[in-house]
Design an enzyme around this catalytic site. Structure first.
Site: not given
Ligand code: CIR
Length: 260
Positions: A168, A255
């Site tokens: 992201h 996150c």
């Molecule tokens: C994903 O791949 O969606 C999750 N394993 C990790 C999300 C991380 N989110 C973020 O950095 N906002």
């Protein structure tokens, strides 16, 4: 100034969460400990937490940030770019409806992950950077920009599809306040960030770029001494948190919460 945060601990099936890194399977007990320490840190920064129950239907649901964009003006529900995560939004909508009169949404074919949205006030003006990534598409970014514009905020789209090692935008960018951004090397020369003072994150410490300014503190992932020392020199109070188990599933500090 933020006063609240929504968090959700990982569920037993956290090992089934999505990941692109090869750091091995997360240790569940350790992940819970790290999550608890994260919650404590947010409380130490003055936030009141709404702690949701783990949701075993969605192995990635501890990464609540991706399900909504919260601004001083309102709340936008996202439409996550990974199909396995779209259902996470429904429950978050229920929770947010207790705090917001109205909830806007991203609709098909738009996709947007909250991790691609970085609020970065500049000279007193509300500005947002929106990453176009493997998860967030042009349609989703466009819809969010329009919604932000309708409440007087500006937005710049940042295409990160050419950068390999970040999932992201906020995996490589954080707003420290005071017109300052923390950025990874691959983003440091981008025109989009002109006008800000950049704090560069060394290549070997890249993971720490996903830090979070929460009121008077900056939360950083532990094990990144160079960056932490730089922040301290700039006058920030830092709090270092163990994030190893979330890092294994591509997650960072930001996150794990929705802050508002
Ligand atoms: C994903 O791949 O969606 C999750 N394993 C990790 C999300 C991380 N989110 C973020 O950095 N906002």
């Amino acid at each position: 100034m933020v006063t609240r945060a929504i968090v959700r601990p990982p569920g037993l099936n956290f090992t089934d969460a999505l990941t692109t890194v090869k750091l091995g399977a997360p240790n569940y007990a350790r992940a819970l400990e790290q999550h608890a320490a994260y919650c404590e840190a947010l409380e130490h920064c003055g936030l009141t937490l709404t702690c949701l129950e783990a949701d075993e239907r969605y192995p990635d649901s501890t990464f609540v940030e991706d399900t909504a964009v919260l601004t001083k003006q309102g709340a936008m529900l996202t439409r996550p770019g990974a199909a396995s995560r779209i259902g996470e939004v429904e429950n978050i909508a229920e929770v947010l409806s207790k705090f917001y009169m109205e909830l806007s949404s991203i609709h098909e074919p738009g996709t947007l992950d909250g991790g691609d949205v970085c609020e970065a006030e500049i000279e007193g003006r509300n500005h947002f950077f929106i990453g176009i990534s493997k998860r967030t598409n042009e349609d989703g970014a466009g819809r969010l920009s329009e919604w932000l514009a309708s409440s007087g905020c500006t937005a710049t789209v940042v295409d990160i599809r050419g950068i390999n090692n970040i999932l992201h935008l906020k995996s490589g960018l954080a707003c420290l306040g005071d017109n300052r951004l923390a950025v990874i090397v691959a983003l440091a020369d981008r025109n989009e960030f002109r006008g800000y003072e950049l704090v560069r994150v060394a290549a070997q410490e890249e993971y720490v770029a996903n830090c979070v300014r929460v009121n008077d503190h900056v939360l950083v992932a532990s094990g990144h001494p160079q960056f932490e020392a730089t922040l301290r020199k700039l006058g920030y109070k830092t709090m270092a948190l163990e994030m190893s188990e979330f890092q294994k599933m591509d997650g960072g500090l930001s996150c794990l919460s929705l802050r508002f």
